[in-house]
Design a protein around this motif. Structure first.
Motif, PDB file in Angstrom:
ATOM      1  N   ARG A   1     -17.733 117.365  48.140  1.00 58.52           N
ATOM      2  CA  ARG A   1     -18.635 116.603  47.277  1.00 58.52           C
ATOM      3  C   ARG A   1     -18.590 115.118  47.608  1.00 58.52           C
ATOM      4  NH1 ARG A   1     -19.476 119.320  41.652  1.00 58.52           N
ATOM      5  NH2 ARG A   1     -18.754 121.412  42.114  1.00 58.52           N
ATOM      6  N   VAL A   2     -19.661 114.448  47.224  1.00 62.02           N
ATOM      7  CA  VAL A   2     -19.719 112.999  47.335  1.00 62.02           C
ATOM      8  C   VAL A   2     -19.023 112.422  46.108  1.00 62.02           C
ATOM      9  CG1 VAL A   2     -21.227 110.981  47.372  1.00 62.02           C
ATOM     10  CG2 VAL A   2     -21.871 113.053  48.630  1.00 62.02           C
ATOM     11  N   GLY A   3     -18.117 111.509  46.348  1.00 61.52           N
ATOM     12  CA  GLY A   3     -17.442 110.827  45.253  1.00 61.52           C
ATOM     13  C   GLY A   3     -17.481 109.330  45.470  1.00 61.52           C
ATOM     14  N   ARG A   4     -17.422 108.589  44.373  1.00 57.34           N
ATOM     15  CA  ARG A   4     -17.393 107.134  44.441  1.00 57.34           C
ATOM     16  C   ARG A   4     -15.966 106.670  44.145  1.00 57.34           C
ATOM     17  NH1 ARG A   4     -21.324 103.735  44.719  1.00 57.34           N
ATOM     18  NH2 ARG A   4     -22.793 105.288  43.941  1.00 57.34           N
ATOM     19  N   ILE A   5     -15.414 105.902  45.055  1.00 60.97           N
ATOM     20  CA  ILE A   5     -14.061 105.372  44.886  1.00 60.97           C
ATOM     21  C   ILE A   5     -14.154 104.198  43.917  1.00 60.97           C
ATOM     22  CG2 ILE A   5     -12.061 104.373  46.050  1.00 60.97           C
ATOM     23  CD1 ILE A   5     -13.221 105.728  48.667  1.00 60.97           C
ATOM     24  N   VAL A   6     -13.654 104.399  42.698  1.00 65.78           N
ATOM     25  CA  VAL A   6     -13.787 103.361  41.680  1.00 65.78           C
ATOM     26  C   VAL A   6     -12.567 102.455  41.592  1.00 65.78           C
ATOM     27  CG1 VAL A   6     -15.470 104.634  40.313  1.00 65.78           C
ATOM     28  CG2 VAL A   6     -13.048 104.929  39.831  1.00 65.78           C
ATOM     29  N   ARG A   7     -11.443 102.938  42.109  1.00 60.36           N
ATOM     30  CA  ARG A   7     -10.229 102.109  42.067  1.00 60.36           C
ATOM     31  C   ARG A   7      -9.295 102.523  43.196  1.00 60.36           C
ATOM     32  NH1 ARG A   7      -6.686 100.208  37.012  1.00 60.36           N
ATOM     33  NH2 ARG A   7      -4.843  99.601  38.177  1.00 60.36           N
ATOM     34  N   VAL A   8      -8.634 101.530  43.791  1.00 63.80           N
ATOM     35  CA  VAL A   8      -7.644 101.777  44.837  1.00 63.80           C
ATOM     36  C   VAL A   8      -6.371 101.022  44.478  1.00 63.80           C
ATOM     37  CG1 VAL A   8      -7.059 101.467  47.275  1.00 63.80           C
ATOM     38  CG2 VAL A   8      -9.405 102.049  46.630  1.00 63.80           C
ATOM     39  N   ASP A   9      -5.258 101.734  44.467  1.00 68.72           N
ATOM     40  CA  ASP A   9      -3.945 101.144  44.214  1.00 68.72           C
ATOM     41  C   ASP A   9      -2.996 101.566  45.328  1.00 68.72           C
ATOM     42  OD1 ASP A   9      -4.380  99.971  41.507  1.00 68.72           O
ATOM     43  OD2 ASP A   9      -4.724 102.059  40.955  1.00 68.72           O
ATOM     44  N   ASP A  10      -1.917 100.825  45.494  1.00 65.44           N
ATOM     45  CA  ASP A  10      -0.871 101.231  46.429  1.00 65.44           C
ATOM     46  C   ASP A  10      -0.171 102.465  45.886  1.00 65.44           C
ATOM     47  OD1 ASP A  10      -1.298  99.178  48.237  1.00 65.44           O
ATOM     48  OD2 ASP A  10       0.183  97.860  47.332  1.00 65.44           O
ATOM     49  N   GLY A  11       0.153 103.395  46.765  1.00 70.34           N
ATOM     50  CA  GLY A  11       0.947 104.547  46.360  1.00 70.34           C
ATOM     51  C   GLY A  11       2.378 104.085  46.105  1.00 70.34           C
TER      52      GLY A  11
ATOM     53  N   MET B   1      -6.344 106.629  45.082  1.00 74.68           N
ATOM     54  CA  MET B   1      -7.733 106.363  44.734  1.00 74.68           C
ATOM     55  C   MET B   1      -8.107 107.101  43.451  1.00 74.68           C
ATOM     56  SD  MET B   1      -9.475 106.852  48.489  1.00 74.68           S
ATOM     57  CE  MET B   1      -8.483 108.316  48.877  1.00 74.68           C
ATOM     58  N   THR B   2      -8.823 106.417  42.591  1.00 73.86           N
ATOM     59  CA  THR B   2      -9.461 107.059  41.456  1.00 73.86           C
ATOM     60  C   THR B   2     -10.910 107.257  41.877  1.00 73.86           C
ATOM     61  OG1 THR B   2      -8.001 105.904  39.930  1.00 73.86           O
ATOM     62  CG2 THR B   2     -10.018 106.859  39.007  1.00 73.86           C
ATOM     63  N   VAL B   3     -11.354 108.521  41.870  1.00 76.70           N
ATOM     64  CA  VAL B   3     -12.660 108.862  42.427  1.00 76.70           C
ATOM     65  C   VAL B   3     -13.517 109.534  41.355  1.00 76.70           C
ATOM     66  CG1 VAL B   3     -13.869 110.101  44.258  1.00 76.70           C
ATOM     67  CG2 VAL B   3     -11.579 109.203  44.686  1.00 76.70           C
ATOM     68  N   SER B   4     -14.735 109.025  41.188  1.00 71.73           N
ATOM     69  CA  SER B   4     -15.682 109.601  40.236  1.00 71.73           C
ATOM     70  C   SER B   4     -16.603 110.582  40.951  1.00 71.73           C
ATOM     71  CB  SER B   4     -16.529 108.499  39.596  1.00 71.73           C
ATOM     72  OG  SER B   4     -17.561 109.086  38.817  1.00 71.73           O
ATOM     73  N   PHE B   5     -16.734 111.760  40.360  1.00 75.81           N
ATOM     74  CA  PHE B   5     -17.647 112.780  40.862  1.00 75.81           C
ATOM     75  C   PHE B   5     -18.756 113.048  39.846  1.00 75.81           C
ATOM     76  CE2 PHE B   5     -13.659 113.470  43.081  1.00 75.81           C
ATOM     77  CZ  PHE B   5     -14.087 113.541  44.393  1.00 75.81           C
ATOM     78  N   GLY B   6     -19.133 112.028  39.117  1.00 80.76           N
ATOM     79  CA  GLY B   6     -20.173 112.189  38.100  1.00 80.76           C
ATOM     80  C   GLY B   6     -19.587 112.743  36.820  1.00 80.76           C
ATOM     81  N   GLY B   7     -19.446 114.059  36.729  1.00 83.74           N
ATOM     82  CA  GLY B   7     -18.939 114.706  35.520  1.00 83.74           C
ATOM     83  C   GLY B   7     -17.429 114.765  35.407  1.00 83.74           C
ATOM     84  N   PHE B   8     -16.708 114.389  36.454  1.00 87.27           N
ATOM     85  CA  PHE B   8     -15.245 114.405  36.400  1.00 87.27           C
ATOM     86  C   PHE B   8     -14.678 113.359  37.354  1.00 87.27           C
ATOM     87  CE2 PHE B   8     -16.510 117.454  39.616  1.00 87.27           C
ATOM     88  CZ  PHE B   8     -15.585 117.327  40.642  1.00 87.27           C
TER      89      PHE B   8
ATOM     90  N   GLU C   1     -27.393 106.092  49.167  1.00 87.17           N
ATOM     91  CA  GLU C   1     -26.794 106.457  47.892  1.00 87.17           C
ATOM     92  C   GLU C   1     -27.291 107.823  47.435  1.00 87.17           C
ATOM     93  OE1 GLU C   1     -24.737 104.714  45.435  1.00 87.17           O
ATOM     94  OE2 GLU C   1     -24.180 103.536  47.188  1.00 87.17           O
ATOM     95  N   VAL C   2     -26.374 108.649  46.961  1.00 88.80           N
ATOM     96  CA  VAL C   2     -26.700 109.944  46.362  1.00 88.80           C
ATOM     97  C   VAL C   2     -25.937 110.027  45.053  1.00 88.80           C
ATOM     98  CG1 VAL C   2     -27.141 111.087  48.578  1.00 88.80           C
ATOM     99  CG2 VAL C   2     -24.857 111.152  47.618  1.00 88.80           C
ATOM    100  N   PRO C   3     -26.311 110.917  44.151  1.00 89.24           N
ATOM    101  CA  PRO C   3     -25.575 111.029  42.891  1.00 89.24           C
ATOM    102  C   PRO C   3     -24.111 111.398  43.137  1.00 89.24           C
ATOM    103  CG  PRO C   3     -27.668 112.195  42.740  1.00 89.24           C
ATOM    104  CD  PRO C   3     -27.466 111.809  44.191  1.00 89.24           C
ATOM    105  N   ASP C   4     -23.198 110.723  42.436  1.00 89.74           N
ATOM    106  CA  ASP C   4     -21.787 111.092  42.513  1.00 89.74           C
ATOM    107  C   ASP C   4     -21.641 112.537  42.080  1.00 89.74           C
ATOM    108  OD1 ASP C   4     -21.234 108.502  43.262  1.00 89.74           O
ATOM    109  OD2 ASP C   4     -20.583 107.863  41.277  1.00 89.74           O
ATOM    110  N   GLY C   5     -20.855 113.292  42.821  1.00 91.87           N
ATOM    111  CA  GLY C   5     -20.637 114.708  42.519  1.00 91.87           C
ATOM    112  C   GLY C   5     -21.568 115.635  43.281  1.00 91.87           C
ATOM    113  N   ALA C   6     -22.539 115.083  44.022  1.00 91.98           N
ATOM    114  CA  ALA C   6     -23.459 115.928  44.794  1.00 91.98           C
ATOM    115  C   ALA C   6     -22.668 116.782  45.770  1.00 91.98           C
ATOM    116  CB  ALA C   6     -24.474 115.065  45.552  1.00 91.98           C
TER     117      ALA C   6
END
Length: 98
Positions: free
Chosen positions: A8-18, A27-34, A90-95
């Motif tokens: 799926r396509v996801g949008r990386i909304v946040r990046v932190d050091d491990g 990475m915190t990744v948004s897939f639209g519904g989750f 750009e495509v919808p997150d979660g596609a």
């Protein structure tokens, strides 16, 4: 076997050091519904992962079993973030791919 992967396509909304790792980013990744937390060993490949990745879309495998890495849990896997692994526009997150 590739047909079994949920890509799926996801949008990386946040990046932190491990935490506790020289290689991992979290990475915190948004897939639209989750949303998922996904770890990747690309910290040493980029000068500033946060600036380069936050807000970008990329391809992710989301139907993998969670995996513990360096004390944190990864809930998926990113495809290489090169030109082949990002949407052309750009495509919808979660596609879903395919």
């Amino acid at each position: 076997d590739l047909d079994k992967l949920d890509i799926r396509v996801g949008r990386i909304v946040r990046v932190d050091d491990g935490e506790g790792s020289k290689k991992l980013i979290k990475m915190t990744v948004s897939f639209g519904g989750f949303t998922r937390t996904i770890l990747s060993g690309m910290k040493e490949e980029r000068a500033d992962c946060k600036a380069e990745l936050e807000g970008r879309q990329a391809l992710f495998v989301v139907n993998m079993a969670p995996r513990k890495m360096a004390g944190e849990v990864s809930e998926g896997m990113i495809y290489d973030i090169g030109y082949e692994a990002v949407p052309e526009c750009e495509v919808p997150d979660g596609a879903r791919l395919g």
